[in-house]
Design a protein around this motif. Structure first.
Motif, PDB file in Angstrom:
ATOM      1  N   VAL A   1       3.314   0.779   3.018  1.00 39.30           N
ATOM      2  CA  VAL A   1       2.935  -0.178   4.060  1.00 39.30           C
ATOM      3  C   VAL A   1       2.761  -1.526   3.362  1.00 39.30           C
ATOM      4  O   VAL A   1       2.088  -1.604   2.326  1.00 39.30           O
TER       5      VAL A   1
ATOM      6  N   SER B   1      -0.070   6.658  -1.893  1.00 44.91           N
ATOM      7  CA  SER B   1      -1.270   7.033  -2.653  1.00 44.91           C
ATOM      8  C   SER B   1      -2.512   6.260  -2.195  1.00 44.91           C
ATOM      9  O   SER B   1      -3.631   6.641  -2.511  1.00 44.91           O
ATOM     10  N   GLY B   2      -2.316   5.173  -1.449  1.00 42.26           N
ATOM     11  CA  GLY B   2      -3.433   4.510  -0.781  1.00 42.26           C
ATOM     12  C   GLY B   2      -3.968   3.236  -1.379  1.00 42.26           C
ATOM     13  O   GLY B   2      -4.674   2.489  -0.695  1.00 42.26           O
ATOM     14  N   GLU B   3      -3.688   2.957  -2.635  1.00 47.39           N
ATOM     15  CA  GLU B   3      -4.262   1.740  -3.215  1.00 47.39           C
ATOM     16  C   GLU B   3      -3.538   0.500  -2.687  1.00 47.39           C
ATOM     17  O   GLU B   3      -2.420   0.579  -2.196  1.00 47.39           O
ATOM     18  N   LEU B   4      -4.174  -0.626  -2.777  1.00 50.12           N
ATOM     19  CA  LEU B   4      -3.587  -1.893  -2.342  1.00 50.12           C
ATOM     20  C   LEU B   4      -3.190  -2.686  -3.575  1.00 50.12           C
ATOM     21  O   LEU B   4      -4.025  -2.989  -4.432  1.00 50.12           O
TER      22      LEU B   4
ATOM     23  N   GLN C   1       0.853  -1.182   0.000  1.00 45.52           N
ATOM     24  CA  GLN C   1       0.000   0.000   0.000  1.00 45.52           C
ATOM     25  C   GLN C   1       0.894   1.239   0.000  1.00 45.52           C
ATOM     26  O   GLN C   1       1.370   1.688   1.045  1.00 45.52           O
TER      27      GLN C   1
END
Lengths: 114, 114
Positions: free
Chosen positions: B89, B42-45, B39
């Motif tokens: 992450v 930018s937040g996408e998985l 992750q």
């Protein structure tokens, strides 16, 4: 070209309101999911649909209701929003055939309840 | 009971260093699947890898490698010659055979300093 798309990307709303988050996938997948990611980045599954049938329904308040009009869409409706609902909500889908396949995620919807 | 533990909350290294992210899992099933996701800020998985419990061969993909050891119930992830773009992450996850649900670790925040 986006494989799993969610709208809106950001949602700010007042307590008590009702809101929906839409999700669409163009991958031809049979299974779709909703996940919640809290402020500590912890991911928790909320719902899963396989071929429009609900297969996972974790312990979430019944204010949350998923709706799958067809295999390509899984929307999340939330009634009477509370401050604790603030989180990032991810939609995902996984290929047909069996469980245990990898999931492909949307960009997430950051919900802020004020 | 199923559980995934990522004991390292945050790791910070200087660019070009090698770094290993640990993942320890618990399951009573003999057939299960392990995953790593990234992750970025930018937040996408982003899906990285899926491994089944019968395949203990190590996997290498460019600068990324994974070491699966059933004897220690671990599925560790190593980035060789880290780059700033690796900052993210990283989540390890587990699903038992036939189960659509992913059990997620708490994630490890990796910071690569230039």
């Amino acid at each position: 070209d986006t494989a799993v798309s969610q709208t809106p990307k950001y949602l700010v709303t007042q307590m008590g309101n009702d809101k929906s988050i839409k999700c669409e996938q163009n991958l031809g997948h049979d299974t779709m999911y909703w996940y919640k990611q809290d402020s500590k980045k912890f991911l928790k599954i909320m719902f899963s649909y396989n071929n429009k049938e609900l297969i996972i329904n974790e312990t979430v308040p019944n204010r949350f209701s998923p709706k799958s009009p067809d295999k390509a869409h899984l929307n999340l409706h939330i009634n009477s929003l509370e401050l604790g609902d603030s989180a990032v909500y991810f939609c995902a889908s996984s290929p047909p055939g069996t469980a245990n396949t990898e999931a492909f995620f949307g960009q997430g919807t950051r919900l802020t309840v004020v | 009971a199923q559980k995934v533990t990522q004991a390292q909350t945050e790791i910070s290294v200087v660019e070009k260093e090698d770094v290993t992210l640990d993942c320890v899992y618990e399951t009573r099933d003999t057939t299960y699947y392990l995953f790593w996701y990234k992750q970025p800020p930018s937040g996408e998985l982003v899906f990285l890898i899926r491994r089944n419990s019968f395949d203990e061969q190590n996997e290498i993909s460019g600068r990324y490698s994974w070491n699966f050891q059933k004897s220690t119930s671990s599925f560790n992830f190593t980035i060789t010659a880290s780059q700033v773009v690796d900052s993210a992450v990283y989540f390890c996850a587990l699903s038992e055979y036939g189960n659509y649900q992913l059990i997620w670790g708490a994630g490890t925040k990796l910071i690569i300093k230039p």
